[in-house]
Design an enzyme around this catalytic site. Sequence first.
Site, PDB file in Angstrom:
ATOM      1  N   GLY A   1       0.783  -1.236   0.000  1.00  0.00           N
ATOM      2  CA  GLY A   1       0.000   0.000   0.000  1.00  0.00           C
ATOM      3  C   GLY A   1       0.811   1.280   0.000  1.00  0.00           C
ATOM      4  O   GLY A   1       0.260   2.352   0.229  1.00  0.00           O
TER       5      GLY A   1
ATOM      6  N   SER B   1       1.778   8.180   1.817  1.00  0.00           N
ATOM      7  CA  SER B   1       0.986   6.999   2.169  1.00  0.00           C
ATOM      8  C   SER B   1       1.219   6.602   3.625  1.00  0.00           C
ATOM      9  O   SER B   1       2.369   6.597   4.101  1.00  0.00           O
ATOM     10  CB  SER B   1       1.394   5.805   1.302  1.00  0.00           C
ATOM     11  OG  SER B   1       1.113   6.050  -0.052  1.00  0.00           O
TER      12      SER B   1
ATOM     13  N   VAL C   1      -4.157  -6.294  -5.822  1.00  0.00           N
ATOM     14  CA  VAL C   1      -4.902  -7.283  -5.022  1.00  0.00           C
ATOM     15  C   VAL C   1      -6.187  -7.772  -5.696  1.00  0.00           C
ATOM     16  O   VAL C   1      -6.848  -8.672  -5.175  1.00  0.00           O
ATOM     17  CB  VAL C   1      -5.229  -6.759  -3.596  1.00  0.00           C
ATOM     18  CG1 VAL C   1      -3.963  -6.607  -2.777  1.00  0.00           C
ATOM     19  CG2 VAL C   1      -6.042  -5.471  -3.652  1.00  0.00           C
TER      20      VAL C   1
ATOM     21  N   ILE D   1      -4.489  -0.761   2.112  1.00  0.00           N
ATOM     22  CA  ILE D   1      -5.051  -0.695   0.758  1.00  0.00           C
ATOM     23  C   ILE D   1      -6.539  -0.414   0.829  1.00  0.00           C
ATOM     24  O   ILE D   1      -7.257  -1.048   1.611  1.00  0.00           O
ATOM     25  CB  ILE D   1      -4.801  -2.051   0.051  1.00  0.00           C
ATOM     26  CG1 ILE D   1      -3.322  -2.179  -0.290  1.00  0.00           C
ATOM     27  CG2 ILE D   1      -5.687  -2.213  -1.170  1.00  0.00           C
ATOM     28  CD1 ILE D   1      -2.942  -3.517  -0.879  1.00  0.00           C
TER      29      ILE D   1
ATOM     30  N   TYR E   1     -18.221   9.430   3.253  1.00  0.00           N
ATOM     31  CA  TYR E   1     -17.366   8.232   3.331  1.00  0.00           C
ATOM     32  C   TYR E   1     -18.112   7.020   2.756  1.00  0.00           C
ATOM     33  O   TYR E   1     -17.511   6.099   2.206  1.00  0.00           O
ATOM     34  CB  TYR E   1     -16.921   7.995   4.781  1.00  0.00           C
ATOM     35  CG  TYR E   1     -15.671   7.160   4.897  1.00  0.00           C
ATOM     36  CD1 TYR E   1     -14.466   7.591   4.364  1.00  0.00           C
ATOM     37  CD2 TYR E   1     -15.699   5.931   5.540  1.00  0.00           C
ATOM     38  CE1 TYR E   1     -13.315   6.819   4.457  1.00  0.00           C
ATOM     39  CE2 TYR E   1     -14.561   5.154   5.651  1.00  0.00           C
ATOM     40  CZ  TYR E   1     -13.373   5.599   5.103  1.00  0.00           C
ATOM     41  OH  TYR E   1     -12.242   4.823   5.202  1.00  0.00           O
TER      42      TYR E   1
ATOM     43  N   LYS F   1     -15.089  -0.713   5.454  1.00  0.00           N
ATOM     44  CA  LYS F   1     -14.303  -0.759   6.701  1.00  0.00           C
ATOM     45  C   LYS F   1     -15.002  -1.613   7.753  1.00  0.00           C
ATOM     46  O   LYS F   1     -14.350  -2.308   8.546  1.00  0.00           O
ATOM     47  CB  LYS F   1     -14.048   0.651   7.246  1.00  0.00           C
ATOM     48  CG  LYS F   1     -13.127   1.507   6.380  1.00  0.00           C
ATOM     49  CD  LYS F   1     -11.780   0.867   6.132  1.00  0.00           C
ATOM     50  CE  LYS F   1     -10.803   1.827   5.491  1.00  0.00           C
ATOM     51  NZ  LYS F   1      -9.621   1.126   4.932  1.00  0.00           N
TER      52      LYS F   1
ATOM     53  N   THR G   1      -3.900  12.108   2.401  1.00  0.00           N
ATOM     54  CA  THR G   1      -3.145  11.235   1.496  1.00  0.00           C
ATOM     55  C   THR G   1      -3.879  11.241   0.153  1.00  0.00           C
ATOM     56  O   THR G   1      -4.970  11.808   0.041  1.00  0.00           O
ATOM     57  CB  THR G   1      -3.120   9.790   2.032  1.00  0.00           C
ATOM     58  OG1 THR G   1      -4.475   9.327   2.103  1.00  0.00           O
ATOM     59  CG2 THR G   1      -2.473   9.678   3.393  1.00  0.00           C
TER      60      THR G   1
HETATM   61  P1  NAD Z   1      -2.812   5.952  -0.188  1.00  0.00           P
HETATM   62  O1  NAD Z   1      -3.564   6.411  -1.400  1.00  0.00           O
HETATM   63  O2  NAD Z   1      -1.457   6.456  -0.008  1.00  0.00           O
HETATM   64  O3  NAD Z   1      -2.807   4.373  -0.088  1.00  0.00           O
HETATM   65  C1  NAD Z   1      -3.815   3.563  -0.632  1.00  0.00           C
HETATM   66  C2  NAD Z   1      -3.110   2.420  -1.306  1.00  0.00           C
HETATM   67  O4  NAD Z   1      -4.050   1.456  -1.801  1.00  0.00           O
HETATM   68  C3  NAD Z   1      -2.265   2.871  -2.506  1.00  0.00           C
HETATM   69  O5  NAD Z   1      -0.932   2.457  -2.330  1.00  0.00           O
HETATM   70  C4  NAD Z   1      -2.914   2.155  -3.666  1.00  0.00           C
HETATM   71  O6  NAD Z   1      -1.990   1.774  -4.668  1.00  0.00           O
HETATM   72  C5  NAD Z   1      -3.456   0.927  -2.948  1.00  0.00           C
HETATM   73  N1  NAD Z   1      -4.425   0.203  -3.777  1.00  0.00           N
HETATM   74  C6  NAD Z   1      -5.622   0.627  -4.252  1.00  0.00           C
HETATM   75  N2  NAD Z   1      -6.153  -0.333  -5.062  1.00  0.00           N
HETATM   76  C7  NAD Z   1      -5.262  -1.365  -5.076  1.00  0.00           C
HETATM   77  C8  NAD Z   1      -5.215  -2.614  -5.726  1.00  0.00           C
HETATM   78  N3  NAD Z   1      -6.204  -3.024  -6.553  1.00  0.00           N
HETATM   79  N4  NAD Z   1      -4.152  -3.431  -5.519  1.00  0.00           N
HETATM   80  C9  NAD Z   1      -3.144  -3.050  -4.697  1.00  0.00           C
HETATM   81  N5  NAD Z   1      -3.120  -1.862  -4.074  1.00  0.00           N
HETATM   82  C10 NAD Z   1      -4.170  -1.031  -4.256  1.00  0.00           C
HETATM   83  O7  NAD Z   1      -3.762   6.397   1.031  1.00  0.00           O
HETATM   84  P2  NAD Z   1      -3.704   6.047   2.584  1.00  0.00           P
HETATM   85  O8  NAD Z   1      -4.568   7.071   3.227  1.00  0.00           O
HETATM   86  O9  NAD Z   1      -2.316   5.852   3.020  1.00  0.00           O
HETATM   87  O10 NAD Z   1      -4.508   4.667   2.664  1.00  0.00           O
HETATM   88  C11 NAD Z   1      -3.981   3.492   3.253  1.00  0.00           C
HETATM   89  C12 NAD Z   1      -5.038   2.825   4.134  1.00  0.00           C
HETATM   90  O11 NAD Z   1      -5.285   3.641   5.260  1.00  0.00           O
HETATM   91  C13 NAD Z   1      -6.378   2.610   3.446  1.00  0.00           C
HETATM   92  O12 NAD Z   1      -6.932   1.377   3.861  1.00  0.00           O
HETATM   93  C14 NAD Z   1      -7.196   3.751   4.014  1.00  0.00           C
HETATM   94  O13 NAD Z   1      -8.595   3.508   3.957  1.00  0.00           O
HETATM   95  C15 NAD Z   1      -6.673   3.750   5.427  1.00  0.00           C
HETATM   96  N6  NAD Z   1      -6.975   4.949   6.202  1.00  0.00           N
HETATM   97  C16 NAD Z   1      -6.656   6.166   5.724  1.00  0.00           C
HETATM   98  C17 NAD Z   1      -6.985   7.294   6.466  1.00  0.00           C
HETATM   99  C18 NAD Z   1      -6.686   8.672   5.933  1.00  0.00           C
HETATM  100  O14 NAD Z   1      -7.340   9.616   6.376  1.00  0.00           O
HETATM  101  N7  NAD Z   1      -5.745   8.829   5.019  1.00  0.00           N
HETATM  102  C19 NAD Z   1      -7.610   7.166   7.706  1.00  0.00           C
HETATM  103  C20 NAD Z   1      -7.897   5.886   8.189  1.00  0.00           C
HETATM  104  C21 NAD Z   1      -7.593   4.782   7.425  1.00  0.00           C
END
Ligand code: NAD
Length: 261
Positions: free
Chosen positions: A18, A24, A71, A98, A161, A168, A199
């Site tokens: 991810g 990220s 994935v 991811i 969301y 989630k 992000t």
């Molecule tokens: P990000 O965009 O940097 O990371 C998301 C990642 O998912 C990317 O690397 C993307 O390539 C990957 N991805 C999407 N589709 C894919 C696929 N088919 N195969 C493989 N990889 C795939 O954003 P982030 O905020 O770092 O997100 C990472 C996780 O954290 C996610 O699950 C997100 O929901 C969670 N999250 C984010 C926040 C926030 O506010 N940023 C808060 C809570 C949870």
Amino acid sequence: MYVSMPQLMQGRKALVLGVANKWSLAYAIAQAFAREGAELALTYQGERQKQTVEELGHELSAGTRVYPCDVTNDAEIESLVASLGNDGGRIDAVVHSIAFAGRDELSRPFLETSRSGYLLALEISSYSLVAVARAVSPLMAAGGSIITLSYIGGVRVVPNYNVMGVAKAALEANVRYLASDLGPAGIRVNAISAGPVKTASARGVKDFSKMLESFAAKAPLRRNTEPAEVADAAVFLASDLGRGVTGNVIYVDAGFQIMGL
Ligand code: NAD
């Protein structure tokens, strides 16, 4: 404040899925794992990300290995596991960071979620944890820790969301069922529910900046969440410090989740 301690992941091998760029959450986690002495393998989604992830991986440590893994593609998950097996076998920690939902699904009312948009969000953001855990767990013969990233939108209604909240909720249920299945093998499965962080994915949620403002105003610590705080919680879960914790969702959100109105 981070107090200097012996490296908590010395001799551990960690797979981090991810990392898209340096913002990220997965990258912050990989940085913290590297600081704690872990050997790293990173994955990228598609050729477009390859160079960036390779560069970031090598900045973390010269020995970081980088593999493709979309994935949605079972063959890529299988070949990732085959490559990891060939390159030294054991894995001690896996980070699944991811998620994906189409922009339409993150801006219209939830009621208008399309069948295809719903299935895609759930496939990438929830089912993929099951697929990755099943594929990688045979490499965790000495036990290990699987960590995924969740958000409070999985348990409360957060404007825009939408289907990602449903994904989630399913992801957090996956954590419990996987923890039950894999616990006898010494593999722990947990989620970190992070406060909002700007992000690339977060920008896809309509009015995300407003979400950041209202979080900081309401959270007991009166500020937003730092990626490094999420990363240090991941170190806890991936290291022996977290050895008694499985099937859990740990909030790293400046306390936001305890608040009522
Ligand atoms: P990000 O965009 O940097 O990371 C998301 C990642 O998912 C990317 O690397 C993307 O390539 C990957 N991805 C999407 N589709 C894919 C696929 N088919 N195969 C493989 N990889 C795939 O954003 P982030 O905020 O770092 O997100 C990472 C996780 O954290 C996610 O699950 C997100 O929901 C969670 N999250 C984010 C926040 C926030 O506010 N940023 C808060 C809570 C949870």
